[in-house]
Design a protein around this motif. Structure first.
Motif, PDB file in Angstrom:
ATOM      1  N   SER A 112       0.480  -0.428  -0.020  1.00  0.00           N
ATOM      2  CA  SER A 112       0.400   0.106   0.342  1.00  0.00           C
ATOM      3  C   SER A 112       0.802   1.373  -0.405  1.00  0.00           C
ATOM      4  O   SER A 112       0.585   2.565  -0.447  1.00  0.00           O
ATOM      5  CB  SER A 112      -0.728   0.249   0.803  1.00  0.00           C
ATOM      6  OG  SER A 112      -0.312  -0.036   2.436  1.00  0.00           O
ATOM      7  N   VAL A 113       2.086   0.736   0.298  1.00  0.00           N
ATOM      8  CA  VAL A 113       3.129   2.721   0.164  1.00  0.00           C
ATOM      9  C   VAL A 113       4.009   2.446  -0.987  1.00  0.00           C
ATOM     10  O   VAL A 113       4.589   3.384  -0.659  1.00  0.00           O
ATOM     11  CB  VAL A 113       3.651   1.557   2.398  1.00  0.00           C
ATOM     12  CG1 VAL A 113       2.731   3.047   3.037  1.00  0.00           C
ATOM     13  CG2 VAL A 113       4.818   0.963   1.293  1.00  0.00           C
ATOM     14  N   ASP A 114       4.188   1.666  -1.457  1.00  0.00           N
ATOM     15  CA  ASP A 114       4.616   2.103  -2.654  1.00  0.00           C
ATOM     16  C   ASP A 114       3.885   3.573  -3.691  1.00  0.00           C
ATOM     17  O   ASP A 114       5.389   3.627  -3.816  1.00  0.00           O
ATOM     18  CB  ASP A 114       4.237   0.717  -3.581  1.00  0.00           C
ATOM     19  CG  ASP A 114       4.975  -0.583  -3.593  1.00  0.00           C
ATOM     20  OD1 ASP A 114       5.190  -0.686  -2.207  1.00  0.00           O
ATOM     21  OD2 ASP A 114       5.053  -2.158  -3.983  1.00  0.00           O
ATOM     22  N   PRO A 115       3.392   3.991  -3.519  1.00  0.00           N
ATOM     23  CA  PRO A 115       3.419   4.900  -4.269  1.00  0.00           C
ATOM     24  C   PRO A 115       3.919   6.573  -3.744  1.00  0.00           C
ATOM     25  O   PRO A 115       4.394   6.976  -4.119  1.00  0.00           O
ATOM     26  CB  PRO A 115       1.861   5.208  -4.652  1.00  0.00           C
ATOM     27  CG  PRO A 115       1.264   3.804  -4.080  1.00  0.00           C
ATOM     28  CD  PRO A 115       2.160   3.043  -3.437  1.00  0.00           C
ATOM     29  N   ILE A 121      -6.344   8.100  -9.749  1.00  0.00           N
ATOM     30  CA  ILE A 121      -7.295   7.135  -9.597  1.00  0.00           C
ATOM     31  C   ILE A 121      -8.404   6.518 -10.623  1.00  0.00           C
ATOM     32  O   ILE A 121      -8.229   5.759 -10.695  1.00  0.00           O
ATOM     33  CB  ILE A 121      -8.055   7.675  -8.187  1.00  0.00           C
ATOM     34  CG1 ILE A 121      -8.061   7.879  -6.619  1.00  0.00           C
ATOM     35  CG2 ILE A 121      -9.845   6.885  -8.117  1.00  0.00           C
ATOM     36  CD1 ILE A 121      -8.527   8.822  -6.330  1.00  0.00           C
ATOM     37  N   GLN A 122      -8.646   7.274 -11.193  1.00  0.00           N
ATOM     38  CA  GLN A 122      -9.718   6.971 -12.681  1.00  0.00           C
ATOM     39  C   GLN A 122      -8.715   5.677 -14.011  1.00  0.00           C
ATOM     40  O   GLN A 122      -8.712   5.007 -14.331  1.00  0.00           O
ATOM     41  CB  GLN A 122     -10.161   7.710 -13.361  1.00  0.00           C
ATOM     42  CG  GLN A 122     -11.050   9.014 -12.357  1.00  0.00           C
ATOM     43  CD  GLN A 122     -12.181  10.354 -13.056  1.00  0.00           C
ATOM     44  OE1 GLN A 122     -12.730   9.736 -14.267  1.00  0.00           O
ATOM     45  NE2 GLN A 122     -12.031  11.127 -12.527  1.00  0.00           N
ATOM     46  N   VAL A 123      -7.276   6.632 -13.481  1.00  0.00           N
ATOM     47  CA  VAL A 123      -6.467   6.099 -14.209  1.00  0.00           C
ATOM     48  C   VAL A 123      -6.581   4.258 -14.186  1.00  0.00           C
ATOM     49  O   VAL A 123      -6.385   3.509 -14.356  1.00  0.00           O
ATOM     50  CB  VAL A 123      -4.995   6.671 -14.305  1.00  0.00           C
ATOM     51  CG1 VAL A 123      -3.247   5.804 -15.588  1.00  0.00           C
ATOM     52  CG2 VAL A 123      -5.539   7.628 -15.331  1.00  0.00           C
ATOM     53  N   MET A 124      -5.763   4.717 -12.482  1.00  0.00           N
ATOM     54  CA  MET A 124      -5.930   3.161 -11.861  1.00  0.00           C
ATOM     55  C   MET A 124      -6.944   1.890 -11.952  1.00  0.00           C
ATOM     56  O   MET A 124      -6.472   0.734 -11.665  1.00  0.00           O
ATOM     57  CB  MET A 124      -4.761   3.690 -10.296  1.00  0.00           C
ATOM     58  CG  MET A 124      -3.749   4.357 -10.492  1.00  0.00           C
ATOM     59  SD  MET A 124      -2.289   3.619 -10.844  1.00  0.00           S
ATOM     60  CE  MET A 124      -2.244   1.162 -10.055  1.00  0.00           C
ATOM     61  N   GLN A 125      -7.811   2.352 -11.458  1.00  0.00           N
ATOM     62  CA  GLN A 125      -8.798   1.996 -11.693  1.00  0.00           C
ATOM     63  C   GLN A 125      -9.059   0.656 -12.967  1.00  0.00           C
ATOM     64  O   GLN A 125      -9.955   0.204 -13.576  1.00  0.00           O
ATOM     65  CB  GLN A 125     -10.168   2.296 -11.475  1.00  0.00           C
ATOM     66  CG  GLN A 125     -11.825   1.484 -11.616  1.00  0.00           C
ATOM     67  CD  GLN A 125     -11.733   0.826 -10.320  1.00  0.00           C
ATOM     68  OE1 GLN A 125     -10.682   0.878  -9.758  1.00  0.00           O
ATOM     69  NE2 GLN A 125     -13.204   0.068 -10.250  1.00  0.00           N
ATOM     70  N   GLN A 131      -2.854 -12.126 -11.899  1.00  0.00           N
ATOM     71  CA  GLN A 131      -2.826 -11.725 -11.105  1.00  0.00           C
ATOM     72  C   GLN A 131      -1.195 -11.365 -10.183  1.00  0.00           C
ATOM     73  O   GLN A 131      -2.293 -10.132  -9.957  1.00  0.00           O
ATOM     74  CB  GLN A 131      -1.839 -13.410 -10.225  1.00  0.00           C
ATOM     75  CG  GLN A 131      -2.072 -13.464  -8.697  1.00  0.00           C
ATOM     76  CD  GLN A 131      -2.359 -14.660  -8.716  1.00  0.00           C
ATOM     77  OE1 GLN A 131      -2.932 -15.751  -8.676  1.00  0.00           O
ATOM     78  NE2 GLN A 131      -1.266 -15.443  -6.704  1.00  0.00           N
ATOM     79  N   ALA A 132      -0.579 -10.994 -10.936  1.00  0.00           N
ATOM     80  CA  ALA A 132       0.916 -10.252 -10.721  1.00  0.00           C
ATOM     81  C   ALA A 132      -0.150  -8.433 -10.909  1.00  0.00           C
ATOM     82  O   ALA A 132       0.466  -8.505  -9.517  1.00  0.00           O
ATOM     83  CB  ALA A 132       1.860 -10.433 -10.749  1.00  0.00           C
ATOM     84  N   LYS A 133      -0.071  -8.458 -11.481  1.00  0.00           N
ATOM     85  CA  LYS A 133      -0.617  -6.979 -11.999  1.00  0.00           C
ATOM     86  C   LYS A 133      -2.032  -6.833 -10.852  1.00  0.00           C
ATOM     87  O   LYS A 133      -2.047  -5.614 -10.844  1.00  0.00           O
ATOM     88  CB  LYS A 133      -1.378  -6.809 -13.678  1.00  0.00           C
ATOM     89  CG  LYS A 133       0.033  -6.983 -14.294  1.00  0.00           C
ATOM     90  CD  LYS A 133      -1.205  -6.235 -15.934  1.00  0.00           C
ATOM     91  CE  LYS A 133      -0.176  -6.209 -16.603  1.00  0.00           C
ATOM     92  NZ  LYS A 133      -0.259  -5.753 -18.053  1.00  0.00           N
ATOM     93  N   ILE A 134      -2.593  -8.075 -11.660  1.00  0.00           N
ATOM     94  CA  ILE A 134      -4.297  -7.638 -10.168  1.00  0.00           C
ATOM     95  C   ILE A 134      -3.195  -6.590  -8.656  1.00  0.00           C
ATOM     96  O   ILE A 134      -4.289  -5.868  -8.094  1.00  0.00           O
ATOM     97  CB  ILE A 134      -5.033  -8.844 -10.456  1.00  0.00           C
ATOM     98  CG1 ILE A 134      -5.934  -9.196 -10.988  1.00  0.00           C
ATOM     99  CG2 ILE A 134      -6.899  -8.431  -8.358  1.00  0.00           C
ATOM    100  CD1 ILE A 134      -6.572 -10.277 -11.495  1.00  0.00           C
ATOM    101  N   LEU A 135      -2.709  -8.284  -7.916  1.00  0.00           N
ATOM    102  CA  LEU A 135      -2.618  -7.516  -6.530  1.00  0.00           C
ATOM    103  C   LEU A 135      -1.850  -6.126  -6.350  1.00  0.00           C
ATOM    104  O   LEU A 135      -2.075  -5.413  -5.519  1.00  0.00           O
ATOM    105  CB  LEU A 135      -1.671  -8.618  -6.561  1.00  0.00           C
ATOM    106  CG  LEU A 135      -2.377 -10.132  -6.402  1.00  0.00           C
ATOM    107  CD1 LEU A 135      -1.074 -11.496  -5.214  1.00  0.00           C
ATOM    108  CD2 LEU A 135      -3.696 -10.090  -5.092  1.00  0.00           C
ATOM    109  N   ALA A 137      -4.060  -3.041  -7.261  1.00  0.00           N
ATOM    110  CA  ALA A 137      -5.188  -3.280  -6.281  1.00  0.00           C
ATOM    111  C   ALA A 137      -5.070  -2.464  -5.138  1.00  0.00           C
ATOM    112  O   ALA A 137      -5.018  -2.036  -4.645  1.00  0.00           O
ATOM    113  CB  ALA A 137      -5.418  -4.663  -5.579  1.00  0.00           C
ATOM    114  N   ALA A 138      -3.473  -2.866  -4.659  1.00  0.00           N
ATOM    115  CA  ALA A 138      -2.447  -2.256  -3.600  1.00  0.00           C
ATOM    116  C   ALA A 138      -2.482  -0.545  -3.806  1.00  0.00           C
ATOM    117  O   ALA A 138      -2.447  -0.071  -3.250  1.00  0.00           O
ATOM    118  CB  ALA A 138      -0.709  -3.182  -3.193  1.00  0.00           C
TER     119      ALA A 138
END
Ligand SMILES: [Zn+2]
Length: 321
Positions: A55-58, A113-117, A129-133, A136-137
């Motif tokens: 969650s803190v990567d950004p 946020i919309q780009v990430m969605q 799976q790798a991209k989803i996680l 999502a994080a």
């Protein structure tokens, strides 16, 4: 055992600053997982530690590239007064009206946020799976930031009103001291979001509208506390540093009448709802059976590089936003 515990404690204390704090972002992504339907839980609960750790990567990326900074905030009060009718909600229209430099300088969290969605929805469609996680994080981070009042204010660290430090006070000190003991994280279920841009802008406008209270209440309370009662000294990063005192923190939280808890709870509901909406919009793929289950060598290198930049790099862009 003891030694490992001490090392872990040292690492925790030596972390650099984060939006919502290290603690807040991790808790928000963590609790969001438990609002998901069972079909999503199979993947998300199994990876709850990845989702909270990353969650803190950004924020770590803010030590690597300067483009990262504006994705975490919007100084919405630079566009007039609430509800900012002059500011076009669509990216293309906003750029056309104000120019990209201005829009970037004032922050782009509602658009990012919309780009990430979009990226998360595509990852679900690919069943990757790798991209989803990963997405999502990360989207959890930006959504949580958009719920913080001082992430939607030009006076983002009280720098214009002689209240420097208030940014970390509201989003780190208050939750770190009170969340685990007194906040209620029973939140319910993720909801489907029909209108993503509308939802994002509503949250940002709420944040912006609360910024005045966040600042004013701290100023009012400061008049009732002498400096030596307002601040205390605590050990942090192996050093004794000045910190808002426990009494002042508790009094501020009471005066805010639970605002920090409400925004944290709403962040959790929002993060879970964006994850759920992306999955529904991708056609509800079966998450028991995905591709790219392991992270690629490239992904692993990126995670490592983020850590290195964050530990050794210089912060790019402004602090506290
Ligand atoms: Zn952030």
């Amino acid at each position: 055992m003891k030694k490992t515990g001490l090392i872990a404690l040292f690492c925790l204390l030596s972390l650099k600053s984060f939006c919502w704090g290290f603690f807040g972002h991790q808790r928000i992504n963590y609790y969001s997982v438990f609002l998901l339907p069972p079909e999503m839980m199979v993947l998300f609960k199994a990876n709850v530690l990845f989702l909270s750790d990353h969650s803190v990567d950004p924020d770590k990326r803010r030590y690597a590239i300067k483009e990262e900074g504006p994705r975490h905030y919007i100084d919405i009060d630079r566009y007039g007064t609430h509800p900012y009718p002059a500011l076009p909600r669509k990216w293309e229209d906003a750029i056309k009206k104000y120019g990209e430099d201005t829009i970037l300088a004032n922050g782009i969290v509602p658009w990012h946020i919309q780009v990430m969605q979009g990226r998360l929805t595509a990852a679900f469609k690919e069943k990757n799976q790798a991209k989803i996680l990963k997405y999502a994080a990360e989207i959890g981070h930006y959504i949580a930031d958009s719920h913080v009042p001082l992430h939607a204010s030009g006076n983002h660290d009280g720098q214009l009103t002689n209240q420097k430090g208030i940014h970390g006070f509201w989003e780190s000190r208050v939750p770190e001291m009170l969340a685990e003991k007194t906040f209620d994280f029973m939140i319910g279920k993720a909801k489907y979001i029909d209108n993503i841009p509308g939802y994002v802008w509503d949250r940002v406008l709420e944040s912006g509208a609360s910024a005045d209270t966040v600042l004013r209440f701290e100023a009012e309370l400061s008049k009732q506390f002498t400096t030596d009662r307002k601040y205390g000294f605590e050990e942090r990063n192996g050093k004794i540093t000045r910190q808002y005192s426990s009494d002042f923190t508790a009094a501020y939280n009471t005066k805010l009448n639970g605002m920090v808890e409400r925004r944290m709870r709403l962040s959790i509901l929002s993060v879970a709802s964006f994850w759920y909406t992306a999955w529904v919009n991708a056609g509800q793929p079966n998450l028991k059976n995905l591709n790219n289950v392991a992270f690629s060598q490239e992904d692993l290198l990126e995670f490592e590089q983020l850590n290195t930049d964050w530990k050794t790099g210089q912060f790019k862009g402004r602090e506290h936003n």
